[in-house]
Design a protein around this motif. Structure first.
Motif, PDB file in Angstrom:
ATOM      1  N   LEU A  39       0.829  -1.207   0.000  1.00  0.00           N
ATOM      2  CA  LEU A  39       0.000   0.000   0.000  1.00  0.00           C
ATOM      3  C   LEU A  39       0.865   1.259   0.000  1.00  0.00           C
ATOM      4  CD1 LEU A  39      -2.806  -1.125   2.479  1.00  0.00           C
ATOM      5  CD2 LEU A  39      -2.946  -0.939  -0.029  1.00  0.00           C
ATOM      6  N   GLU A  40       1.955   1.217   0.778  1.00  0.00           N
ATOM      7  CA  GLU A  40       2.890   2.338   0.801  1.00  0.00           C
ATOM      8  C   GLU A  40       3.498   2.558  -0.581  1.00  0.00           C
ATOM      9  OE1 GLU A  40       6.442   3.404   3.776  1.00  0.00           O
ATOM     10  OE2 GLU A  40       6.802   1.580   2.599  1.00  0.00           O
ATOM     11  N   ARG A  41       3.916   1.480  -1.216  1.00  0.00           N
ATOM     12  CA  ARG A  41       4.546   1.586  -2.525  1.00  0.00           C
ATOM     13  C   ARG A  41       3.551   2.078  -3.575  1.00  0.00           C
ATOM     14  NH1 ARG A  41       9.218  -1.225  -4.080  1.00  0.00           N
ATOM     15  NH2 ARG A  41       9.571  -1.549  -1.873  1.00  0.00           N
ATOM     16  N   ARG A  42       2.285   1.615  -3.492  1.00  0.00           N
ATOM     17  CA  ARG A  42       1.275   2.088  -4.442  1.00  0.00           C
ATOM     18  C   ARG A  42       1.095   3.601  -4.304  1.00  0.00           C
ATOM     19  NH1 ARG A  42      -4.235  -1.002  -5.105  1.00  0.00           N
ATOM     20  NH2 ARG A  42      -4.302  -0.725  -2.867  1.00  0.00           N
ATOM     21  N   GLU A  43       1.052   4.085  -3.063  1.00  0.00           N
ATOM     22  CA  GLU A  43       0.908   5.525  -2.837  1.00  0.00           C
ATOM     23  C   GLU A  43       2.094   6.294  -3.419  1.00  0.00           C
ATOM     24  OE1 GLU A  43       1.063   8.629   0.867  1.00  0.00           O
ATOM     25  OE2 GLU A  43       0.162   6.669   1.256  1.00  0.00           O
ATOM     26  N   LEU A  44       3.314   5.798  -3.200  1.00  0.00           N
ATOM     27  CA  LEU A  44       4.490   6.456  -3.763  1.00  0.00           C
ATOM     28  C   LEU A  44       4.446   6.458  -5.291  1.00  0.00           C
ATOM     29  CD1 LEU A  44       7.315   5.103  -1.442  1.00  0.00           C
ATOM     30  CD2 LEU A  44       6.716   7.513  -1.791  1.00  0.00           C
ATOM     31  N   LEU A  45       4.062   5.348  -5.860  1.00  0.00           N
ATOM     32  CA  LEU A  45       4.018   5.254  -7.317  1.00  0.00           C
ATOM     33  C   LEU A  45       2.936   6.168  -7.893  1.00  0.00           C
ATOM     34  CD1 LEU A  45       5.393   3.888  -9.666  1.00  0.00           C
ATOM     35  CD2 LEU A  45       3.757   2.015  -9.474  1.00  0.00           C
ATOM     36  N   GLU A  46       1.794   6.279  -7.211  1.00  0.00           N
ATOM     37  CA  GLU A  46       0.746   7.196  -7.679  1.00  0.00           C
ATOM     38  C   GLU A  46       1.267   8.628  -7.707  1.00  0.00           C
ATOM     39  OE1 GLU A  46      -2.361   6.335  -4.887  1.00  0.00           O
ATOM     40  OE2 GLU A  46      -3.149   4.670  -6.095  1.00  0.00           O
ATOM     41  N   ARG A  47       2.047   8.991  -6.680  1.00  0.00           N
ATOM     42  CA  ARG A  47       2.590  10.349  -6.609  1.00  0.00           C
ATOM     43  C   ARG A  47       3.687  10.610  -7.633  1.00  0.00           C
ATOM     44  NH1 ARG A  47       4.786  11.402  -1.082  1.00  0.00           N
ATOM     45  NH2 ARG A  47       3.970   9.401  -0.468  1.00  0.00           N
ATOM     46  N   HIS A  48       4.422   9.551  -8.026  1.00  0.00           N
ATOM     47  CA  HIS A  48       5.631   9.765  -8.825  1.00  0.00           C
ATOM     48  C   HIS A  48       5.644   8.990 -10.141  1.00  0.00           C
ATOM     49  CE1 HIS A  48       7.186  11.993  -5.476  1.00  0.00           C
ATOM     50  NE2 HIS A  48       6.853  10.993  -4.691  1.00  0.00           N
ATOM     51  N   ALA A  49       4.480   8.576 -10.613  1.00  0.00           N
ATOM     52  CA  ALA A  49       4.417   7.797 -11.851  1.00  0.00           C
ATOM     53  C   ALA A  49       4.961   8.568 -13.050  1.00  0.00           C
ATOM     54  CB  ALA A  49       2.977   7.355 -12.120  1.00  0.00           C
ATOM     55  N   ASP A  50       4.934   9.875 -12.973  1.00  0.00           N
ATOM     56  CA  ASP A  50       5.423  10.709 -14.076  1.00  0.00           C
ATOM     57  C   ASP A  50       6.948  10.831 -14.088  1.00  0.00           C
ATOM     58  OD1 ASP A  50       5.346  12.172 -11.657  1.00  0.00           O
ATOM     59  OD2 ASP A  50       5.298  14.081 -12.752  1.00  0.00           O
ATOM     60  N   ARG A  51       7.629  10.190 -13.146  1.00  0.00           N
ATOM     61  CA  ARG A  51       9.092  10.316 -13.060  1.00  0.00           C
ATOM     62  C   ARG A  51       9.809   9.099 -13.640  1.00  0.00           C
ATOM     63  NH1 ARG A  51      10.894  12.594  -7.542  1.00  0.00           N
ATOM     64  NH2 ARG A  51      12.661  13.133  -8.823  1.00  0.00           N
ATOM     65  N   ARG A  52       9.118   8.340 -14.485  1.00  0.00           N
ATOM     66  CA  ARG A  52       9.732   7.180 -15.131  1.00  0.00           C
ATOM     67  C   ARG A  52      10.965   7.629 -15.907  1.00  0.00           C
ATOM     68  NH1 ARG A  52       6.604   3.334 -19.531  1.00  0.00           N
ATOM     69  NH2 ARG A  52       8.177   1.685 -19.650  1.00  0.00           N
ATOM     70  N   PRO A  53      12.105   6.995 -15.653  1.00  0.00           N
ATOM     71  CA  PRO A  53      13.330   7.444 -16.329  1.00  0.00           C
ATOM     72  C   PRO A  53      13.372   7.015 -17.791  1.00  0.00           C
ATOM     73  CG  PRO A  53      13.791   5.519 -14.998  1.00  0.00           C
ATOM     74  CD  PRO A  53      12.345   5.886 -14.735  1.00  0.00           C
ATOM     75  N   PRO A  54      14.166   7.722 -18.579  1.00  0.00           N
ATOM     76  CA  PRO A  54      14.351   7.286 -19.976  1.00  0.00           C
ATOM     77  C   PRO A  54      15.199   6.015 -20.015  1.00  0.00           C
ATOM     78  CG  PRO A  54      15.790   9.124 -19.477  1.00  0.00           C
ATOM     79  CD  PRO A  54      14.924   8.911 -18.262  1.00  0.00           C
ATOM     80  N   ARG A  55      15.364   5.480 -21.194  1.00  0.00           N
ATOM     81  CA  ARG A  55      16.200   4.281 -21.362  1.00  0.00           C
ATOM     82  C   ARG A  55      17.580   4.502 -20.773  1.00  0.00           C
ATOM     83  NH1 ARG A  55      13.769   0.683 -24.696  1.00  0.00           N
ATOM     84  NH2 ARG A  55      12.073   1.468 -25.955  1.00  0.00           N
ATOM     85  N   GLY A  56      18.252   3.394 -20.463  1.00  0.00           N
ATOM     86  CA  GLY A  56      19.548   3.420 -19.789  1.00  0.00           C
ATOM     87  C   GLY A  56      20.622   4.175 -20.542  1.00  0.00           C
ATOM     88  N   GLY A  57      21.700   4.437 -19.831  1.00  0.00           N
ATOM     89  CA  GLY A  57      22.830   5.180 -20.376  1.00  0.00           C
ATOM     90  C   GLY A  57      23.851   4.268 -21.016  1.00  0.00           C
ATOM     91  N   LEU A  58      25.119   4.621 -20.833  1.00  0.00           N
ATOM     92  CA  LEU A  58      26.215   3.864 -21.434  1.00  0.00           C
ATOM     93  C   LEU A  58      26.193   2.418 -20.953  1.00  0.00           C
ATOM     94  CD1 LEU A  58      29.069   6.483 -21.022  1.00  0.00           C
ATOM     95  CD2 LEU A  58      27.847   5.897 -23.121  1.00  0.00           C
ATOM     96  N   VAL A  59      26.426   1.508 -21.881  1.00  0.00           N
ATOM     97  CA  VAL A  59      26.408   0.092 -21.528  1.00  0.00           C
ATOM     98  C   VAL A  59      27.811  -0.485 -21.553  1.00  0.00           C
ATOM     99  CG1 VAL A  59      24.046  -0.264 -22.352  1.00  0.00           C
ATOM    100  CG2 VAL A  59      25.967  -0.659 -23.904  1.00  0.00           C
ATOM    101  N   GLY A  60      27.946  -1.604 -20.901  1.00  0.00           N
ATOM    102  CA  GLY A  60      29.204  -2.323 -20.861  1.00  0.00           C
ATOM    103  C   GLY A  60      28.960  -3.680 -20.221  1.00  0.00           C
ATOM    104  N   TRP A  61      29.975  -4.507 -20.196  1.00  0.00           N
ATOM    105  CA  TRP A  61      29.857  -5.817 -19.559  1.00  0.00           C
ATOM    106  C   TRP A  61      29.807  -5.619 -18.047  1.00  0.00           C
ATOM    107  CZ3 TRP A  61      28.670 -10.171 -21.926  1.00  0.00           C
ATOM    108  CH2 TRP A  61      28.897 -10.256 -23.299  1.00  0.00           C
ATOM    109  N   VAL A  62      28.780  -6.159 -17.426  1.00  0.00           N
ATOM    110  CA  VAL A  62      28.651  -6.075 -15.972  1.00  0.00           C
ATOM    111  C   VAL A  62      28.367  -7.460 -15.406  1.00  0.00           C
ATOM    112  CG1 VAL A  62      27.861  -3.667 -16.007  1.00  0.00           C
ATOM    113  CG2 VAL A  62      26.184  -5.518 -16.002  1.00  0.00           C
TER     114      VAL A  62
END
Length: 198
Positions: A39-62
């Motif tokens: 329930l806590e996480r749902r509330e946080l996600l409702e507040r911040h759903a618009d903050r989805r990050p763009p695709r990842g940055g520089l890639v490499g072997w990890v």
């Protein structure tokens, strides 16, 4: 490379997991904590759903799963890294951020920020990473954690109770991640704090 988790899918997953929690009998302390966190996480996600990050940055072997239990020591010095089954080409700085959130946790669940700062500086020097790359990785890992329920999925969908009562394995790390999710959610919209700064 995929973008961050879709909030619509996360809301569906939260509802599914809440259904599992409700149906689990007899209900126990793990169910109570799971319900609270969902329930806590749902509330946080409702507040911040618009903050989805763009695709990842520089890639490499990890490594893909770099944490203290995958390090072998000889005396006080690291001697080997094990468990390479998740080796792959992925956003390189994200693994560094995840590792810092695990390696530098104090017993009270807070991050040891001087150690995180030193680690971030060493990573930047070695990987020739710019501060913006690490800041974007923090944003993506924050989003990943906000949308991640692997422990609850394993517990309720697979019947894997290893993370169940009396003390969930990795609870300190999870507290740090949860606290980080809440702190990041309160952060400045559209911007990134410098890595290693409280």
């Amino acid at each position: 490379m995929r973008a961050g988790a879709d909030p619509a899918g996360t809301f569906t997953l939260i509802d599914d997991l809440l259904g599992h929690v409700h149906r689990h009998r007899p209900a126990d302390a793990f169910d109570e904590l799971a319900r609270y966190r969902l329930l806590e996480r749902r509330e946080l996600l409702e507040r911040h759903a618009d903050r989805r990050p763009p695709r990842g940055g520089l890639v490499g072997w990890v490594h893909g799963d770099f944490h203290p239990f995958n390090l072998l020591y000889k005396g006080d010095a690291p001697a080997a890294i094990v468990d390479w089954d998740r080796l792959g080409v992925q956003p390189r700085a994200e693994e560094a951020v995840r590792a810092a959130a695990i390696f530098f946790v104090r017993p009270d669940g807070a991050l040891d920020l001087p150690k995180v700062r030193a680690y971030a500086h060493a990573y930047r020097r070695t990987a020739r990473a710019e501060p913006a790359e690490l800041a974007a990785a923090v944003h993506r890992v924050w989003w990943e954690r906000l949308n991640d329920f692997w422990m609850l999925r394993w517990h309720y969908e697979r019947g894997d109770t290893r993370a169940g009562p009396p003390v969930p394995r990795g609870v300190r790390a999870r507290r740090v991640v949860d606290a980080g999710v809440r702190r990041r959610a309160r952060g400045v919209r559209g911007g990134h704090r410098p890595v290693g700064r409280p």
